[in-house]
Write a protein that holds these residues in place. Structure first.
Motif, mmCIF file in Angstrom:
data_model
loop_
_atom_site.group_PDB
_atom_site.id
_atom_site.type_symbol
_atom_site.label_atom_id
_atom_site.label_comp_id
_atom_site.label_asym_id
_atom_site.label_seq_id
_atom_site.Cartn_x
_atom_site.Cartn_y
_atom_site.Cartn_z
ATOM 1 N N LEU A 87 -7.274 4.704 -5.237
ATOM 2 C CA LEU A 87 -8.394 5.452 -4.673
ATOM 3 C C LEU A 87 -8.825 6.575 -5.611
ATOM 4 O O LEU A 87 -10.015 6.780 -5.832
ATOM 5 C CB LEU A 87 -8.020 6.010 -3.300
ATOM 6 C CG LEU A 87 -9.100 6.844 -2.608
ATOM 7 C CD1 LEU A 87 -10.376 6.034 -2.378
ATOM 8 C CD2 LEU A 87 -8.565 7.404 -1.296
ATOM 9 N N LEU B 103 0.475 4.886 1.332
ATOM 10 C CA LEU B 103 -0.345 5.534 2.357
ATOM 11 C C LEU B 103 -0.093 7.034 2.385
ATOM 12 O O LEU B 103 1.055 7.481 2.251
ATOM 13 C CB LEU B 103 -0.014 4.956 3.736
ATOM 14 C CG LEU B 103 -0.158 3.440 3.900
ATOM 15 C CD1 LEU B 103 0.304 3.019 5.288
ATOM 16 C CD2 LEU B 103 -1.575 2.988 3.631
ATOM 17 N N LEU C 159 -8.230 2.989 7.907
ATOM 18 C CA LEU C 159 -6.896 3.483 8.227
ATOM 19 C C LEU C 159 -5.982 2.322 8.584
ATOM 20 O O LEU C 159 -6.415 1.340 9.189
ATOM 21 C CB LEU C 159 -6.954 4.426 9.422
ATOM 22 C CG LEU C 159 -7.489 5.819 9.182
ATOM 23 C CD1 LEU C 159 -7.629 6.532 10.515
ATOM 24 C CD2 LEU C 159 -6.606 6.594 8.247
ATOM 25 N N ASP D 278 0.816 -1.211 0.000
ATOM 26 C CA ASP D 278 0.000 0.000 0.000
ATOM 27 C C ASP D 278 0.847 1.257 0.000
ATOM 28 O O ASP D 278 1.889 1.312 0.656
ATOM 29 C CB ASP D 278 -0.921 0.018 1.223
ATOM 30 C CG ASP D 278 -2.019 -1.000 1.092
ATOM 31 O OD1 ASP D 278 -3.024 -0.685 0.434
ATOM 32 O OD2 ASP D 278 -1.866 -2.114 1.615
ATOM 33 N N GLU E 7 -10.580 0.311 2.806
ATOM 34 C CA GLU E 7 -11.406 1.436 3.236
ATOM 35 C C GLU E 7 -11.254 1.737 4.719
ATOM 36 O O GLU E 7 -12.165 2.270 5.342
ATOM 37 C CB GLU E 7 -12.867 1.134 2.913
ATOM 38 C CG GLU E 7 -13.106 0.996 1.430
ATOM 39 C CD GLU E 7 -14.537 0.641 1.102
ATOM 40 O OE1 GLU E 7 -15.365 0.534 2.021
ATOM 41 O OE2 GLU E 7 -14.827 0.464 -0.081
ATOM 42 N N ASP F 275 -2.261 10.596 6.644
ATOM 43 C CA ASP F 275 -3.247 10.137 7.621
ATOM 44 C C ASP F 275 -3.369 8.613 7.666
ATOM 45 O O ASP F 275 -4.191 8.077 8.391
ATOM 46 C CB ASP F 275 -4.622 10.742 7.317
ATOM 47 C CG ASP F 275 -4.633 12.240 7.521
ATOM 48 O OD1 ASP F 275 -3.954 12.727 8.456
ATOM 49 O OD2 ASP F 275 -5.304 12.934 6.740
ATOM 50 N N ARG F 276 -2.559 7.922 6.854
ATOM 51 C CA ARG F 276 -2.475 6.450 6.781
ATOM 52 C C ARG F 276 -3.670 5.829 6.063
ATOM 53 O O ARG F 276 -4.050 4.700 6.310
ATOM 54 C CB ARG F 276 -2.244 5.837 8.154
ATOM 55 C CG ARG F 276 -1.061 6.517 8.817
ATOM 56 C CD ARG F 276 -0.113 5.782 9.654
ATOM 57 N NE ARG F 276 0.197 4.426 9.407
ATOM 58 C CZ ARG F 276 1.284 4.000 8.737
ATOM 59 N NH1 ARG F 276 2.101 4.851 8.194
ATOM 60 N NH2 ARG F 276 1.531 2.715 8.619
ATOM 61 N N TRP F 277 -4.263 6.565 5.103
ATOM 62 C CA TRP F 277 -5.269 6.008 4.201
ATOM 63 C C TRP F 277 -4.551 5.458 2.983
ATOM 64 O O TRP F 277 -3.611 6.063 2.474
ATOM 65 C CB TRP F 277 -6.268 7.074 3.765
ATOM 66 C CG TRP F 277 -7.195 7.505 4.847
ATOM 67 C CD1 TRP F 277 -7.080 8.620 5.620
ATOM 68 C CD2 TRP F 277 -8.370 6.841 5.293
ATOM 69 N NE1 TRP F 277 -8.120 8.685 6.515
ATOM 70 C CE2 TRP F 277 -8.929 7.597 6.337
ATOM 71 C CE3 TRP F 277 -9.012 5.658 4.905
ATOM 72 C CZ2 TRP F 277 -10.087 7.232 6.999
ATOM 73 C CZ3 TRP F 277 -10.178 5.301 5.576
ATOM 74 C CH2 TRP F 277 -10.699 6.075 6.605
ATOM 75 N N SER F 278 -4.997 4.338 2.477
ATOM 76 C CA SER F 278 -4.389 3.749 1.292
ATOM 77 C C SER F 278 -4.806 4.522 0.045
ATOM 78 O O SER F 278 -5.992 4.683 -0.230
ATOM 79 C CB SER F 278 -4.817 2.283 1.155
ATOM 80 O OG SER F 278 -4.210 1.709 0.030
#
Length: 111
Positions: free
Chosen positions: A45, A20, A74, A18, A72, A23-26
């Motif tokens: 995304l 990231l 964190l 991933d 979907e 904010d550590r969203w993929s």
């Protein structure tokens, strides 16, 4: 600042890679089957959101059938004491994997 991680999901025999955001969203996600390294997903995304905005739910379904699903949730921080254990990788390593995975999925789609 972007970060790049990989982690193994033993229940599904999948290596997950991933990209990231802070904010550590993929933002981009690649899945390889552990047994033979076959590409199972290479999803973005930004592309999912563009499909949704331009073609609605049907476009998202078509996208996900072709490229898979972006996580979907964190991700925990690398020093968190939870499973799975995240390993870091370089942006270059991720980019090379991303290009190979997308090329394979695009070739599979054209057959």
């Amino acid at each position: 600042m972007l970060s790049y991680v990989r982690w193994y999901w033993p229940e599904e025999d999948r290596w997950n890679y991933d990209e990231l955001d802070t904010d550590r969203w993929s933002l981009r996600h690649v899945e390889l089957r552990g047994s033979d390294q076959a590409v199972m997903a290479a999803a973005s995304l930004a592309e999912v959101l563009a499909a949704r905005d331009s073609g609605g739910a049907g476009a998202v379904v078509r996208y996900e059938r072709r490229y898979g699903v972006v996580p979907e949730a964190l991700f925990p921080s690398p020093d968190a004491d939870v499973e799975p254990v995240l390993e870091t990788l370089s942006a270059t390593e991720f980019e090379q994997l991303w290009r190979r995975a997308r090329r394979q999925l695009d070739q599979d789609e054209s057959r």
